[in-house]
Design a protein around this motif. Structure first.
Motif, PDB file in Angstrom:
ATOM      1  N   ASN A 448       0.986  -1.191  -0.131  1.00  0.00           N
ATOM      2  CA  ASN A 448      -0.036  -0.071   0.023  1.00  0.00           C
ATOM      3  C   ASN A 448       0.975   1.355   0.043  1.00  0.00           C
ATOM      4  O   ASN A 448       0.483   2.305   0.665  1.00  0.00           O
ATOM      5  N   ASN A 449       2.021   1.079  -0.622  1.00  0.00           N
ATOM      6  CA  ASN A 449       2.958   2.296  -0.568  1.00  0.00           C
ATOM      7  C   ASN A 449       3.456   2.575  -2.149  1.00  0.00           C
ATOM      8  O   ASN A 449       3.053   1.934  -2.836  1.00  0.00           O
ATOM      9  N   TRP A 450       4.184   3.714  -2.261  1.00  0.00           N
ATOM     10  CA  TRP A 450       4.508   4.061  -3.817  1.00  0.00           C
ATOM     11  C   TRP A 450       5.961   4.292  -3.739  1.00  0.00           C
ATOM     12  O   TRP A 450       6.704   4.870  -2.784  1.00  0.00           O
ATOM     13  N   LEU A 451       6.377   3.759  -4.815  1.00  0.00           N
ATOM     14  CA  LEU A 451       7.884   3.964  -5.146  1.00  0.00           C
ATOM     15  C   LEU A 451       8.579   5.380  -4.986  1.00  0.00           C
ATOM     16  O   LEU A 451       9.517   5.757  -4.247  1.00  0.00           O
ATOM     17  N   LEU A 452       7.769   6.481  -5.408  1.00  0.00           N
ATOM     18  CA  LEU A 452       8.207   7.819  -5.465  1.00  0.00           C
ATOM     19  C   LEU A 452       8.393   8.343  -4.055  1.00  0.00           C
ATOM     20  O   LEU A 452       9.118   9.367  -3.695  1.00  0.00           O
ATOM     21  N   ASN A 453       7.506   7.923  -3.191  1.00  0.00           N
ATOM     22  CA  ASN A 453       7.289   8.168  -1.864  1.00  0.00           C
ATOM     23  C   ASN A 453       8.761   7.810  -0.936  1.00  0.00           C
ATOM     24  O   ASN A 453       9.132   8.356   0.094  1.00  0.00           O
ATOM     25  N   GLN A 454       9.603   6.709  -1.412  1.00  0.00           N
ATOM     26  CA  GLN A 454      10.678   6.376  -0.797  1.00  0.00           C
ATOM     27  C   GLN A 454      12.027   7.073  -0.983  1.00  0.00           C
ATOM     28  O   GLN A 454      12.984   6.861  -0.506  1.00  0.00           O
ATOM     29  N   THR A 455      11.980   7.836  -2.148  1.00  0.00           N
ATOM     30  CA  THR A 455      13.126   8.845  -2.674  1.00  0.00           C
ATOM     31  C   THR A 455      13.180   9.901  -1.673  1.00  0.00           C
ATOM     32  O   THR A 455      12.421  10.502  -1.089  1.00  0.00           O
TER      33      THR A 455
END
Length: 552
Positions: A448-455
């Motif tokens: 339930n998360n997003w790749l761009l939010n990890q940067t």
């Protein structure tokens, strides 16, 4: 509706006093941002989040209400998300990704399109939301930072740049004061006083046509889609419909060139346009009426020593395509990390030249698209009109013709193709995925998360693989300049990594085990490799930081 200086007000702020630091002499500032619109406020927030002390001067003591930007693209929403207000904007805004083009009185569209062909991303293709909400939310977020100061009713009236900064005179209701700024960032709009004071100008084209904006409020249940109509059966040569929050609708009508501008904006003269589009039985109230003329122009250079231009102060485009404010957001996303690195002494001042090169390229792409849209919407000769009408007629039955229908190519992030900060890697071995210069593509991770939010807001390395020793080697290459984001396939996730449970991340990046992407702080790709190469990564990192050109 309250008015100040003849301008309708959304939210008022008390005029700021002259700071104590300027009362006894010249105040020294690291960065002075001129202009408190969405571009200036976003740049202030970007720099403030990086720990910089920022002052924004705004000539007005309020957020204006009225007809300004309303369409914000997915890429702008991703930038706003990094700045802390993305979710709030989507919650308030009107989400849409469908557009329809009509011709004459026909109720069936000749062409319709989907602006988000790649699904399963955090943000939609577009939201519609009034610019005053964007400014309010940015100011709310800025208020949580002690190192960002907004000075209301403070107007720059003189500027004298030199090789190391600029001397600036600021006028307030209490009097004037002097500032010495290391960098002045001009985000003061298309009539930019800073640009005028420096004797600089725009180059480009002004189109001989007038468009009427009528923001009206009504409660009819219309689709939340972009509707554009050529040659409508009501007044105007073309019309455009966009829904906004609070039951407000943006209606645009093409009027032509030879008109009485004062008469054109009188409500009684606007009423036939609105009633013709909405129908005679729809009750509505006017929120705003104005006229505009298309312009596609930009400054020759955006970087003038220690005075740097962004947003409308640097470039203007016609509003069809929503490339104005969205283009400005790409400016600040590009500029913030570079200026921070230069001020920190981590990069040479020459890195700012890459902002000039990349941002002028983006402006040229936006201007080209806007110019083509404007020429299609407003044919300049009888032959051009015949061609346009033939395209619209054929588009109803022939799909290969539909890409030629141009009611405004809508804003997407422009890749920095050919940038001096890019490195080649082994790009030719990739079958798909974002190329060097392109922005990242979002994908779901960890359920339930997003790749761009990890940067992070530093450099990032996307490592598609499960080997912890490779991750450690990448960290050694970064030497504290960024973060490693490890992405593993479903079922193979390491405790510190992200799991691509859908397979979409690997697919969108053309990744197999061992693939590596070097990502700039603005989420644009700097280089990529099918397998990790320590020397290549080290060289590419230096190149993307502006420290030296790529070699070997």
């Amino acid at each position: 509706m309250m008015n100040i200086d003849g301008i309708p007000v959304w939210k008022e702020y008390p005029p700021s006093s002259i700071p104590d630091s300027a009362s006894s002499g010249t105040e020294h500032l690291e960065t002075l941002i001129v202009g408190g619109g969405p571009v200036g406020l976003s740049l202030a927030l970007d720099l403030g989040r990086r720990g910089r002390r920022v002052v924004v001067v705004n000539a007005l003591p309020f957020i204006p209400r009225g007809s300004k930007a309303i369409c914000f693209s997915k890429r702008s929403l991703e930038i706003f998300d990094r700045l802390g207000i993305g979710d709030r904007l989507v919650e308030k805004g009107v989400v849409w990704d469908k557009g329809k083009v009509f011709w004459k009185a026909e109720n069936d569209p000749v062409y319709e399109f989907d602006l988000l062909p790649i699904k399963d991303q955090k943000y939609p293709a577009f939201i519609n939301i009034q610019q005053y909400y964007v400014e309010e939310y940015l100011l709310d977020e800025i208020s949580t930072y002690d190192n960002i100061q907004i000075r209301w009713r403070h107007e720059v009236v003189a500027i004298a740049p030199d090789q190391h900064g600029a001397d600036v005179t600021v006028e307030t209701p209490e009097g004037s004061y002097s500032v010495r700024a290391d960098y002045v960032l001009a985000c003061d709009g298309n009539k930019s006083p800073v640009r005028t004071m420096l004797g600089l100008d725009f180059q480009g084209r002004v189109f001989e046509d007038n468009f009427l904006i009528a923001d009206v409020k009504f409660k009819e249940k219309w689709p939340t889609e972009r509707w554009f109509r050529f040659d409508p059966p009501y007044p105007g040569w073309s019309s455009l419909v966009h829904k906004q929050p609070d039951d407000v609708w943006r209606l645009d009508f093409q009027l032509g060139w030879d008109i009485d501008r004062q008469e054109a904006i009188k409500p009684e003269n606007v009423e036939p346009f609105v009633s013709g589009l909405l129908g005679p039985d729809v009750d509505y109230d006017f929120e705003w009426i104005s006229l505009y003329t298309f312009q596609c122009r930009r400054m020759e250079k955006f970087v003038h020593g220690h005075v740097i231009f962004a947003g409308d102060s640097a470039h203007v485009v016609s509003p069809f395509g929503a490339r104005g404010c969205n283009g400005g957001m790409q400016d600040i996303d590009n500029l913030g990390w570079k200026l921070d690195a230069v001020l920190d002494g981590k990069a040479p001042e020459a890195l700012l030249q890459s902002y000039n090169d990349e941002a002028t390229h983006v402006a040229d792409v936006n201007i080209l698209n806007s110019t083509r849209s404007t020429d299609f919407i407003t044919p300049k000769s009888e032959m051009a009109r015949v061609f346009r009408d033939a395209v619209l007629d054929l588009a109803r039955e022939h799909s290969f013709i539909r890409p030629f229908v141009n009611s405004g190519r809508l804003s997407v992030a422009v890749p920095y193709a050919g940038s001096s900060l890019n490195s080649e890697g082994n790009d030719e071995e990739f079958q798909t995925g974002p190329e060097p210069g392109a922005p990242l593509i979002d994908a779901p991770v960890n359920g339930n998360n997003w790749l761009l939010n990890q940067t992070t807001e530093a450099f990032n390395v996307l490592y598609f693989g499960s080997k912890q020793e490779v991750k450690s080697e990448i960290e050694n290459c970064l030497q504290g300049q960024g973060a490693v984001i490890q992405v593993t396939k479903g079922g193979e996730g390491a405790p510190t990594g992200l799991t691509d449970h859908t397979g979409l991340a690997y697919a969108r990046y053309g990744a197999d085990e061992g693939c590596v992407y070097l990502v700039r702080p603005d989420q644009h790709v700097a280089a990529r490799w099918t397998q990790f190469d320590p020397g290549a990564l080290t060289r590419a990192l230096a190149c993307a930081s502006g420290r030296k050109a790529q070699t070997g």
